[in-house]
Design a protein around this motif. Structure first.
Motif, PDB file in Angstrom:
ATOM      1  N   LEU A  55       0.831  -1.205   0.000  1.00 23.15           N
ATOM      2  CA  LEU A  55       0.000   0.000   0.000  1.00 23.15           C
ATOM      3  C   LEU A  55       0.863   1.252   0.000  1.00 23.15           C
ATOM      4  O   LEU A  55       1.997   1.237   0.462  1.00 23.15           O
ATOM      5  CB  LEU A  55      -0.919   0.010   1.223  1.00 23.15           C
ATOM      6  CG  LEU A  55      -1.881  -1.170   1.403  1.00 23.15           C
ATOM      7  CD1 LEU A  55      -2.777  -0.932   2.613  1.00 23.15           C
ATOM      8  CD2 LEU A  55      -2.709  -1.406   0.157  1.00 23.15           C
ATOM      9  N   ARG A  56       0.300   2.336  -0.501  1.00 23.83           N
ATOM     10  CA  ARG A  56       0.936   3.643  -0.520  1.00 23.83           C
ATOM     11  C   ARG A  56       2.345   3.564  -1.126  1.00 23.83           C
ATOM     12  O   ARG A  56       2.504   3.177  -2.264  1.00 23.83           O
ATOM     13  CB  ARG A  56       0.927   4.257   0.885  1.00 23.83           C
ATOM     14  CG  ARG A  56      -0.493   4.573   1.383  1.00 23.83           C
ATOM     15  CD  ARG A  56      -0.480   5.309   2.710  1.00 23.83           C
ATOM     16  NE  ARG A  56      -1.832   5.584   3.177  1.00 23.83           N
ATOM     17  CZ  ARG A  56      -2.508   6.699   2.928  1.00 23.83           C
ATOM     18  NH1 ARG A  56      -1.953   7.654   2.220  1.00 23.83           N
ATOM     19  NH2 ARG A  56      -3.736   6.864   3.392  1.00 23.83           N
ATOM     20  N   ALA A  57       3.385   3.892  -0.366  1.00 23.68           N
ATOM     21  CA  ALA A  57       4.736   3.948  -0.932  1.00 23.68           C
ATOM     22  C   ALA A  57       5.192   2.595  -1.461  1.00 23.68           C
ATOM     23  O   ALA A  57       6.034   2.522  -2.362  1.00 23.68           O
ATOM     24  CB  ALA A  57       5.723   4.452   0.122  1.00 23.68           C
ATOM     25  N   ALA A  58       4.646   1.510  -0.907  1.00 22.68           N
ATOM     26  CA  ALA A  58       5.062   0.165  -1.310  1.00 22.68           C
ATOM     27  C   ALA A  58       4.209  -0.398  -2.437  1.00 22.68           C
ATOM     28  O   ALA A  58       4.471  -1.509  -2.903  1.00 22.68           O
ATOM     29  CB  ALA A  58       5.015  -0.773  -0.103  1.00 22.68           C
ATOM     30  N   ALA A  59       3.196   0.347  -2.883  1.00 18.68           N
ATOM     31  CA  ALA A  59       2.304  -0.175  -3.920  1.00 18.68           C
ATOM     32  C   ALA A  59       3.058  -0.465  -5.213  1.00 18.68           C
ATOM     33  O   ALA A  59       2.783  -1.458  -5.897  1.00 18.68           O
ATOM     34  CB  ALA A  59       1.172   0.815  -4.180  1.00 18.68           C
TER      35      ALA A  59
ATOM     36  N   GLU B  59      -3.068   0.206   8.292  1.00 19.96           N
ATOM     37  CA  GLU B  59      -3.893  -0.861   7.736  1.00 19.96           C
ATOM     38  C   GLU B  59      -3.058  -2.020   7.192  1.00 19.96           C
ATOM     39  O   GLU B  59      -3.578  -3.133   7.052  1.00 19.96           O
ATOM     40  CB  GLU B  59      -4.837  -0.319   6.663  1.00 19.96           C
ATOM     41  CG  GLU B  59      -4.167   0.382   5.512  1.00 19.96           C
ATOM     42  CD  GLU B  59      -5.184   1.092   4.632  1.00 19.96           C
ATOM     43  OE1 GLU B  59      -6.330   0.629   4.527  1.00 19.96           O
ATOM     44  OE2 GLU B  59      -4.828   2.130   4.053  1.00 19.96           O
ATOM     45  N   VAL B  60      -1.788  -1.790   6.894  1.00 21.49           N
ATOM     46  CA  VAL B  60      -0.930  -2.906   6.490  1.00 21.49           C
ATOM     47  C   VAL B  60      -0.689  -3.827   7.689  1.00 21.49           C
ATOM     48  O   VAL B  60      -0.783  -5.055   7.570  1.00 21.49           O
ATOM     49  CB  VAL B  60       0.412  -2.394   5.927  1.00 21.49           C
ATOM     50  CG1 VAL B  60       1.398  -3.548   5.755  1.00 21.49           C
ATOM     51  CG2 VAL B  60       0.195  -1.716   4.584  1.00 21.49           C
TER      52      VAL B  60
ATOM     53  N   LEU C 164      -2.961  -9.254  -6.724  1.00 23.86           N
ATOM     54  CA  LEU C 164      -2.362  -8.012  -6.247  1.00 23.86           C
ATOM     55  C   LEU C 164      -3.321  -7.287  -5.309  1.00 23.86           C
ATOM     56  O   LEU C 164      -4.478  -7.025  -5.669  1.00 23.86           O
ATOM     57  CB  LEU C 164      -2.008  -7.122  -7.436  1.00 23.86           C
ATOM     58  CG  LEU C 164      -1.461  -5.729  -7.112  1.00 23.86           C
ATOM     59  CD1 LEU C 164      -0.145  -5.826  -6.350  1.00 23.86           C
ATOM     60  CD2 LEU C 164      -1.282  -4.928  -8.401  1.00 23.86           C
ATOM     61  N   LEU C 165      -2.834  -6.947  -4.125  1.00 24.43           N
ATOM     62  CA  LEU C 165      -3.606  -6.189  -3.141  1.00 24.43           C
ATOM     63  C   LEU C 165      -2.880  -4.860  -2.929  1.00 24.43           C
ATOM     64  O   LEU C 165      -1.989  -4.754  -2.093  1.00 24.43           O
ATOM     65  CB  LEU C 165      -3.711  -6.950  -1.816  1.00 24.43           C
ATOM     66  CG  LEU C 165      -4.147  -8.423  -1.886  1.00 24.43           C
ATOM     67  CD1 LEU C 165      -4.157  -9.029  -0.494  1.00 24.43           C
ATOM     68  CD2 LEU C 165      -5.499  -8.562  -2.539  1.00 24.43           C
ATOM     69  N   ASN C 166      -3.240  -3.850  -3.713  1.00 20.94           N
ATOM     70  CA  ASN C 166      -2.533  -2.568  -3.619  1.00 20.94           C
ATOM     71  C   ASN C 166      -3.464  -1.407  -3.301  1.00 20.94           C
ATOM     72  O   ASN C 166      -3.101  -0.251  -3.486  1.00 20.94           O
ATOM     73  CB  ASN C 166      -1.746  -2.290  -4.896  1.00 20.94           C
ATOM     74  CG  ASN C 166      -2.640  -2.150  -6.123  1.00 20.94           C
ATOM     75  OD1 ASN C 166      -3.828  -2.459  -6.073  1.00 20.94           O
ATOM     76  ND2 ASN C 166      -2.063  -1.696  -7.224  1.00 20.94           N
ATOM     77  N   GLU C 167      -4.668  -1.728  -2.829  1.00 24.71           N
ATOM     78  CA  GLU C 167      -5.606  -0.696  -2.399  1.00 24.71           C
ATOM     79  C   GLU C 167      -6.129  -1.054  -1.017  1.00 24.71           C
ATOM     80  O   GLU C 167      -6.529  -2.192  -0.775  1.00 24.71           O
ATOM     81  CB  GLU C 167      -6.771  -0.566  -3.389  1.00 24.71           C
ATOM     82  CG  GLU C 167      -6.349  -0.059  -4.760  1.00 24.71           C
ATOM     83  CD  GLU C 167      -7.537   0.113  -5.691  1.00 24.71           C
ATOM     84  OE1 GLU C 167      -8.663  -0.178  -5.248  1.00 24.71           O
ATOM     85  OE2 GLU C 167      -7.330   0.534  -6.839  1.00 24.71           O
ATOM     86  N   GLY C 168      -6.079  -0.070  -0.111  1.00 28.27           N
ATOM     87  CA  GLY C 168      -6.542  -0.323   1.240  1.00 28.27           C
ATOM     88  C   GLY C 168      -8.043  -0.159   1.349  1.00 28.27           C
ATOM     89  O   GLY C 168      -8.785  -0.293   0.380  1.00 28.27           O
TER      90      GLY C 168
ATOM     91  N   THR D  47      -1.937  -8.870  10.387  1.00 22.43           N
ATOM     92  CA  THR D  47      -2.463  -9.537  11.582  1.00 22.43           C
ATOM     93  C   THR D  47      -3.630 -10.443  11.201  1.00 22.43           C
ATOM     94  O   THR D  47      -3.712 -11.606  11.642  1.00 22.43           O
ATOM     95  CB  THR D  47      -2.929  -8.490  12.615  1.00 22.43           C
ATOM     96  OG1 THR D  47      -1.818  -7.664  12.976  1.00 22.43           O
ATOM     97  CG2 THR D  47      -3.482  -9.167  13.866  1.00 22.43           C
ATOM     98  N   HIS D  48      -4.519  -9.925  10.375  1.00 23.70           N
ATOM     99  CA  HIS D  48      -5.664 -10.712   9.905  1.00 23.70           C
ATOM    100  C   HIS D  48      -5.186 -11.918   9.098  1.00 23.70           C
ATOM    101  O   HIS D  48      -5.728 -13.034   9.242  1.00 23.70           O
ATOM    102  CB  HIS D  48      -6.574  -9.829   9.053  1.00 23.70           C
ATOM    103  CG  HIS D  48      -7.708 -10.554   8.402  1.00 23.70           C
ATOM    104  ND1 HIS D  48      -8.729 -11.124   9.115  1.00 23.70           N
ATOM    105  CD2 HIS D  48      -7.966 -10.824   7.088  1.00 23.70           C
ATOM    106  CE1 HIS D  48      -9.588 -11.706   8.277  1.00 23.70           C
ATOM    107  NE2 HIS D  48      -9.140 -11.533   7.047  1.00 23.70           N
ATOM    108  N   ALA D  49      -4.179 -11.725   8.244  1.00 23.77           N
ATOM    109  CA  ALA D  49      -3.668 -12.818   7.414  1.00 23.77           C
ATOM    110  C   ALA D  49      -3.097 -13.938   8.273  1.00 23.77           C
ATOM    111  O   ALA D  49      -3.338 -15.125   8.015  1.00 23.77           O
ATOM    112  CB  ALA D  49      -2.612 -12.284   6.447  1.00 23.77           C
TER     113      ALA D  49
END
Length: 292
Positions: free
Chosen positions: A148-152, A205-206, A171-175, A211-213
């Motif tokens: 996400l963000r800078a790491a997207a 949120e990352v 790809l999960l690049n949107e929060g 944590t959820h994963a």
């Protein structure tokens, strides 16, 4: 510190004898609290000036209380912060005399990134953590890739190439509120591992998504800027690669290259990777996809 810090723990800028590397060596072997990891991470990012900061200044830099800095120094085995700062001054070589380095800030930023890459090369002398990460990623069907963000951009680049050899890359690049849903959907589809790219500044949120994963049973492999990054505690295998901080916005040459190294390691564990690449190339020629 929870999580496995693979590929060495030295995620700071510079070579093996740089201020950041010496700080990382000082922190190794200590079980640090989340607040203490935050202090350590801030110190690594500002390594050259840390020996000259007061405890109040360091607390402000890390966004913690001054007593937290004192407790951090004690956790490292010092009588207090003055003793820690005295030690850092003793092991820090003197700065070059004014005027001895006439390279401009752009050149210095490039040279700092070269040092980051040089340090990554030294860390990769032990290929076992990257090989283990490649095995985990190759075996996950589907393979979710989070950034996400800078790491997207790092996540997008990895996913683009991984999709050429891996049968199912997501790809999960949107929060936002859908992120947990997409992680859950990957788990239900059979995913066993998740790759995360995490760079400063680290979005809350990352950490929540990782944590959820983990709670959902995924093995989390993370490429982060430091072994002391906030994502360390929610990663099973953390591979550090330093970012450059000499410009207004961080530069991420080392994390990008480490992502490509991970791709290579993943290909080594995908027996049909070469066949998939050849099939893609043949299709690209037939479609006139690229300009020669």
């Amino acid at each position: 510190m929870s999580g496995t810090s693979g590929a060495g723990a030295n995620g700071g800028t510079g070579g093996a004898d740089s201020p950041a590397a010496r700080l990382q060596a000082l922190f190794e072997g200590h079980r640090l609290t989340p607040t203490q990891r935050r202090i350590a991470h801030s110190m690594v990012r500002r390594a050259p000036e840390v020996p000259f900061l007061s405890s109040v200044e360091l607390a402000e830099l890390a966004g913690v209380s001054q007593p937290s800095v004192t407790r951090f120094a004690v956790a490292l085995g010092f009588d207090g912060y003055p003793a820690l700062r005295r030690h850092l001054r003793e092991v820090t070589p003197p700065e070059p005399a004014a005027g001895t380095d006439d390279r401009n800030e752009y050149q210095q930023a490039v040279l700092a990134e070269i040092e980051n890459l040089r340090h990554l090369a030294e860390v990769l002398a032990d290929p076992a953590p990257v090989a283990e990460a490649g095995r985990l990623l190759a075996g996950s069907r589907p393979l979710p890739v989070l950034g996400l963000r800078a790491a997207a951009a790092q996540a997008h680049g990895f996913a683009y190439f991984a999709a050429k050899v891996h049968p199912d890359v997501r790809l999960l690049n949107e929060g936002g509120t859908m992120l947990h849903d997409r992680v859950g959907a990957a788990v239900r589809a059979g995913a066993t591992a998740l790759l995360c790219f995490a760079l400063p500044r680290h979005p809350r949120e990352v950490v929540d998504a990782l944590t959820h994963a983990k709670e959902a049973g995924l093995t989390v492999v993370t490429v982060a800027d430091s072994a002391f990054a906030p994502v360390a505690k929610v990663s099973d295998l953390l591979l550090p690669a330093a970012v450059g901080t000499g410009l207004a916005f961080d530069t991420a040459c080392a994390p990008m290259l480490l992502g490509r190294v991970l791709l290579e390691a993943m290909c080594d564990d995908l027996p049909d990777a070469q066949a998939r690449l050849e099939e893609f190339d043949a299709g690209a020629v037939a479609r006139g996809l690229f300009v020669e």
